[in-house]
Design a protein around this motif. Structure first.
Motif, PDB file in Angstrom:
ATOM      1  N   ARG A  18       0.843  -1.204   0.000  1.00  0.00           N
ATOM      2  CA  ARG A  18       0.000   0.000   0.000  1.00  0.00           C
ATOM      3  C   ARG A  18       0.877   1.253   0.000  1.00  0.00           C
ATOM      4  O   ARG A  18       0.670   2.185  -0.772  1.00  0.00           O
ATOM      5  N   MET A  22       0.963   3.972  -3.087  1.00  0.00           N
ATOM      6  CA  MET A  22       0.393   5.290  -2.804  1.00  0.00           C
ATOM      7  C   MET A  22       1.464   6.378  -2.783  1.00  0.00           C
ATOM      8  O   MET A  22       1.286   7.434  -3.387  1.00  0.00           O
ATOM      9  N   THR A  23       2.576   6.125  -2.124  1.00  0.00           N
ATOM     10  CA  THR A  23       3.616   7.143  -1.974  1.00  0.00           C
ATOM     11  C   THR A  23       4.482   7.280  -3.216  1.00  0.00           C
ATOM     12  O   THR A  23       4.738   8.388  -3.678  1.00  0.00           O
ATOM     13  N   PHE A  27      -0.947   6.081  -6.503  1.00  0.00           N
ATOM     14  CA  PHE A  27      -2.238   5.396  -6.508  1.00  0.00           C
ATOM     15  C   PHE A  27      -2.989   5.733  -5.231  1.00  0.00           C
ATOM     16  O   PHE A  27      -2.414   6.237  -4.273  1.00  0.00           O
ATOM     17  N   GLN A  28      -4.286   5.432  -5.224  1.00  0.00           N
ATOM     18  CA  GLN A  28      -5.109   5.545  -4.029  1.00  0.00           C
ATOM     19  C   GLN A  28      -5.730   4.185  -3.766  1.00  0.00           C
ATOM     20  O   GLN A  28      -5.949   3.412  -4.698  1.00  0.00           O
ATOM     21  N   GLU A  29      -6.027   3.928  -2.507  1.00  0.00           N
ATOM     22  CA  GLU A  29      -6.707   2.677  -2.193  1.00  0.00           C
ATOM     23  C   GLU A  29      -8.112   2.735  -2.768  1.00  0.00           C
ATOM     24  O   GLU A  29      -8.794   3.752  -2.677  1.00  0.00           O
ATOM     25  N   SER A  32     -13.830   1.120   0.240  1.00  0.00           N
ATOM     26  CA  SER A  32     -13.758   1.522   1.644  1.00  0.00           C
ATOM     27  C   SER A  32     -13.542   0.336   2.584  1.00  0.00           C
ATOM     28  O   SER A  32     -13.214   0.530   3.745  1.00  0.00           O
ATOM     29  N   VAL A  41      -5.840  -1.039  -5.450  1.00  0.00           N
ATOM     30  CA  VAL A  41      -5.398   0.346  -5.625  1.00  0.00           C
ATOM     31  C   VAL A  41      -5.822   0.829  -7.010  1.00  0.00           C
ATOM     32  O   VAL A  41      -6.006   0.034  -7.933  1.00  0.00           O
ATOM     33  N   LYS A  43      -5.438   4.305  -9.921  1.00  0.00           N
ATOM     34  CA  LYS A  43      -4.941   5.602 -10.369  1.00  0.00           C
ATOM     35  C   LYS A  43      -5.539   5.845 -11.741  1.00  0.00           C
ATOM     36  O   LYS A  43      -5.417   4.997 -12.636  1.00  0.00           O
ATOM     37  N   GLN A  47      -6.725  -0.058 -12.273  1.00  0.00           N
ATOM     38  CA  GLN A  47      -6.850  -0.721 -10.977  1.00  0.00           C
ATOM     39  C   GLN A  47      -5.925  -1.917 -10.949  1.00  0.00           C
ATOM     40  O   GLN A  47      -5.816  -2.640 -11.933  1.00  0.00           O
TER      41      GLN A  47
END
Length: 118
Positions: A18, A22-23, A27-29, A32, A41, A43, A47
């Motif tokens: 993760r 992300m860093t 990307f984002q998770e 929810s 993830v 972007k 996916q």
């Protein structure tokens, strides 16, 4: 009719995967829910899903994804700015098959190749 593909790659450590995506890659998770042993993830319209494989030997992992982009120069520079390690054999270059490409390895040695038609 096929409309989309979401590759599933192995990961040893969900937190490390993760963090890297992300860093380093922006990307984002996705979603929810926090599923045990599974990570999604996203972007833009891409996916990638991950399944837990704690016994994975990264040096024996052949997971690969080819991701097309329409702005490879900017993406490459963004990753360099984020201090993302580019694969030693995957620097940005034009390939004989008409693609400009570069590659990175994630923490589990899944190979991500980014390409743009020229």
């Amino acid at each position: 009719m096929l409309i989309n593909i979401n590759p599933k790659l192995p990961m040893r450590d969900k937190k490390a995967t993760r963090e890297f995506y992300m860093t380093q890659l922006g990307f984002q998770e996705f979603g929810s829910a926090d599923y045990d042993g599974y990570l999604m993830v996203q972007k833009d319209s891409i996916q990638i899903h991950f399944f837990e494989f704690k016994e994975l030997n990264p040096k024996e992992n052949y997971g690969q994804v080819y991701i097309r982009t329409d702005d490879i120069e900017n993406l490459y520079q963004t990753l360099l700015d984020n201090k993302t390690r580019i694969h030693p054999n995957g620097q940005l270059e034009v390939k004989p098959w008409g693609q400009k490409e570069f590659s990175v390895l994630d923490p589990d040695y899944n190979l991500l190749t980014f390409g743009q038609s020229i």
